[in-house]
Design a protein around this motif. Structure first.
Motif, PDB file in Angstrom:
ATOM      1  N   GLY A  65      23.194  50.261  55.265  1.00  0.00           N
ATOM      2  CA  GLY A  65      21.954  49.522  54.844  1.00  0.00           C
ATOM      3  C   GLY A  65      22.422  48.280  54.268  1.00  0.00           C
ATOM      4  N   GLY A  66      23.719  47.877  54.992  1.00  0.00           N
ATOM      5  CA  GLY A  66      23.910  46.224  54.633  1.00  0.00           C
ATOM      6  C   GLY A  66      24.599  46.068  53.386  1.00  0.00           C
ATOM      7  N   THR A  67      25.204  44.900  53.229  1.00  0.00           N
ATOM      8  CA  THR A  67      26.178  44.700  52.071  1.00  0.00           C
ATOM      9  C   THR A  67      25.790  43.404  51.400  1.00  0.00           C
ATOM     10  OG1 THR A  67      27.506  43.306  53.538  1.00  0.00           O
ATOM     11  CG2 THR A  67      28.229  45.829  53.211  1.00  0.00           C
ATOM     12  N   ARG A  68      26.198  43.262  50.145  1.00  0.00           N
ATOM     13  CA  ARG A  68      26.341  42.186  49.404  1.00  0.00           C
ATOM     14  C   ARG A  68      27.799  42.139  48.734  1.00  0.00           C
ATOM     15  NH1 ARG A  68      22.597  40.126  51.926  1.00  0.00           N
ATOM     16  NH2 ARG A  68      20.622  39.765  50.878  1.00  0.00           N
ATOM     17  N   HIS A  69      28.434  40.808  49.274  1.00  0.00           N
ATOM     18  CA  HIS A  69      29.922  40.848  48.621  1.00  0.00           C
ATOM     19  C   HIS A  69      29.832  39.928  47.552  1.00  0.00           C
ATOM     20  CE1 HIS A  69      30.586  42.583  52.501  1.00  0.00           C
ATOM     21  NE2 HIS A  69      31.999  42.614  52.209  1.00  0.00           N
ATOM     22  N   LEU A  70      30.164  40.360  46.186  1.00  0.00           N
ATOM     23  CA  LEU A  70      30.519  39.321  45.116  1.00  0.00           C
ATOM     24  C   LEU A  70      31.867  39.156  44.926  1.00  0.00           C
ATOM     25  CD1 LEU A  70      27.954  41.702  43.013  1.00  0.00           C
ATOM     26  CD2 LEU A  70      27.216  39.847  44.372  1.00  0.00           C
ATOM     27  N   ILE A  71      32.049  37.553  44.694  1.00  0.00           N
ATOM     28  CA  ILE A  71      33.411  37.290  44.261  1.00  0.00           C
ATOM     29  C   ILE A  71      33.666  37.211  42.613  1.00  0.00           C
ATOM     30  CG2 ILE A  71      35.178  35.242  44.494  1.00  0.00           C
ATOM     31  CD1 ILE A  71      33.358  34.446  47.227  1.00  0.00           C
ATOM     32  N   LEU A  72      34.728  38.143  42.402  1.00  0.00           N
ATOM     33  CA  LEU A  72      34.943  37.956  40.840  1.00  0.00           C
ATOM     34  C   LEU A  72      36.301  37.448  40.561  1.00  0.00           C
ATOM     35  CD1 LEU A  72      33.585  41.598  40.447  1.00  0.00           C
ATOM     36  CD2 LEU A  72      32.463  39.539  39.907  1.00  0.00           C
ATOM     37  N   ASN A  73      36.494  36.944  39.531  1.00  0.00           N
ATOM     38  CA  ASN A  73      37.943  36.550  38.745  1.00  0.00           C
ATOM     39  C   ASN A  73      38.634  35.604  39.749  1.00  0.00           C
ATOM     40  OD1 ASN A  73      36.979  38.265  36.944  1.00  0.00           O
ATOM     41  ND2 ASN A  73      38.592  39.419  36.860  1.00  0.00           N
ATOM     42  N   PRO A  74      38.241  34.600  40.362  1.00  0.00           N
ATOM     43  CA  PRO A  74      38.691  33.701  41.279  1.00  0.00           C
ATOM     44  C   PRO A  74      39.661  32.651  40.614  1.00  0.00           C
ATOM     45  CG  PRO A  74      36.493  32.734  40.835  1.00  0.00           C
ATOM     46  CD  PRO A  74      36.721  33.897  39.964  1.00  0.00           C
ATOM     47  N   ILE A  78      46.200  24.589  44.085  1.00  0.00           N
ATOM     48  CA  ILE A  78      45.983  23.586  45.102  1.00  0.00           C
ATOM     49  C   ILE A  78      47.164  22.848  44.864  1.00  0.00           C
ATOM     50  CG2 ILE A  78      44.621  21.764  46.052  1.00  0.00           C
ATOM     51  CD1 ILE A  78      41.900  23.018  44.757  1.00  0.00           C
ATOM     52  N   LYS A  79      47.585  22.528  46.142  1.00  0.00           N
ATOM     53  CA  LYS A  79      48.956  21.573  46.091  1.00  0.00           C
ATOM     54  C   LYS A  79      49.049  20.834  47.422  1.00  0.00           C
ATOM     55  CE  LYS A  79      53.865  21.426  45.639  1.00  0.00           C
ATOM     56  NZ  LYS A  79      55.290  21.982  45.580  1.00  0.00           N
ATOM     57  N   ASN A  80      48.581  19.688  47.147  1.00  0.00           N
ATOM     58  CA  ASN A  80      48.439  18.625  48.342  1.00  0.00           C
ATOM     59  C   ASN A  80      47.381  19.241  49.366  1.00  0.00           C
ATOM     60  OD1 ASN A  80      50.558  16.946  47.643  1.00  0.00           O
ATOM     61  ND2 ASN A  80      51.976  18.425  48.293  1.00  0.00           N
ATOM     62  N   ASP A  81      47.476  19.547  50.718  1.00  0.00           N
ATOM     63  CA  ASP A  81      46.578  19.977  51.723  1.00  0.00           C
ATOM     64  C   ASP A  81      46.460  21.334  51.714  1.00  0.00           C
ATOM     65  OD1 ASP A  81      45.722  17.489  51.677  1.00  0.00           O
ATOM     66  OD2 ASP A  81      46.952  17.068  53.684  1.00  0.00           O
ATOM     67  N   ILE A  82      47.121  22.221  50.797  1.00  0.00           N
ATOM     68  CA  ILE A  82      46.938  23.710  51.079  1.00  0.00           C
ATOM     69  C   ILE A  82      46.322  24.284  49.512  1.00  0.00           C
ATOM     70  CG2 ILE A  82      48.568  25.723  50.993  1.00  0.00           C
ATOM     71  CD1 ILE A  82      48.334  24.225  53.507  1.00  0.00           C
ATOM     72  N   ALA A  83      45.385  25.176  49.948  1.00  0.00           N
ATOM     73  CA  ALA A  83      44.796  25.865  48.567  1.00  0.00           C
ATOM     74  C   ALA A  83      45.041  27.388  48.870  1.00  0.00           C
ATOM     75  CB  ALA A  83      43.338  25.461  48.462  1.00  0.00           C
ATOM     76  N   LEU A  84      45.491  28.035  47.746  1.00  0.00           N
ATOM     77  CA  LEU A  84      45.502  29.497  47.685  1.00  0.00           C
ATOM     78  C   LEU A  84      44.469  29.872  46.837  1.00  0.00           C
ATOM     79  CD1 LEU A  84      49.417  29.645  47.257  1.00  0.00           C
ATOM     80  CD2 LEU A  84      47.889  29.796  49.490  1.00  0.00           C
ATOM     81  N   PHE A  85      43.801  30.945  47.219  1.00  0.00           N
ATOM     82  CA  PHE A  85      42.479  31.817  46.525  1.00  0.00           C
ATOM     83  C   PHE A  85      43.109  33.226  46.427  1.00  0.00           C
ATOM     84  CE2 PHE A  85      39.298  34.777  46.630  1.00  0.00           C
ATOM     85  CZ  PHE A  85      38.430  34.285  45.602  1.00  0.00           C
ATOM     86  N   THR A  86      42.842  33.775  45.147  1.00  0.00           N
ATOM     87  CA  THR A  86      43.195  35.069  45.002  1.00  0.00           C
ATOM     88  C   THR A  86      42.118  35.561  44.118  1.00  0.00           C
ATOM     89  OG1 THR A  86      45.565  35.006  44.908  1.00  0.00           O
ATOM     90  CG2 THR A  86      44.449  36.939  43.902  1.00  0.00           C
TER      91      THR A  86
END
Length: 134
Positions: A65-74, A78-86
């Motif tokens: 049936g397809g999906t919808r992905h929702l991002i929560l609690n990001p 960021i340090k210089n040219d590197i970024a971390l996401f959880t």
């Protein structure tokens, strides 16, 4: 747009491009020389094998049936040219709105020529998916 907004924009675009089957656009969000993806559904270290797998995974979700992905609690660091996401991923069925699952995402980005790009994603589902993996 500041760095945090750029990272969140990439996160949202990654989910929306998958949900809508826009694979060329999805792949454009990744560094073509560094692309590592880890999940119970597959592990990939090349853009070509990752996107080929993603197309098959998309086809499987379309049959449901397809999906919808929702991002929560990001959380973005960021340090210089590197970024971390959880953050959390909440997935619903596009056709009927029913709950499909939640996962924890850990992503890494690199700034290349003043543009952020995905270089790594790890997806860890919260639910037991053994029935889907066989």
């Amino acid at each position: 747009m500041n760095n945090y907004q750029e990272i969140m924009n990439l996160e949202s675009r990654a989910e929306m491009t998958f949900d809508n089957g826009l694979f060329d656009e999805h792949l454009s969000l990744w560094d073509q020389n560094e692309c590592k993806f880890e999940s119970p559904f597959g592990n990939f270290e090349e853009a070509k094998t990752y996107i080929d797998w993603l197309k098959g995974f998309y086809e499987m979700t379309q049959k449901l049936g397809g999906t919808r992905h929702l991002i929560l609690n990001p959380v973005v660091e960021i340090k210089n040219d590197i970024a971390l996401f959880t953050g959390y991923l909440y997935i619903i069925n596009k056709s009927n709105g029913s709950f499909m699952g939640t996962s924890v995402m850990n992503d890494r980005f690199k700034k290349i020529d003043s543009q952020w790009a995905f270089v790594y994603r790890s997806v860890t589902p919260d639910q037991d998916l053994s029935n889907l993996l066989h």
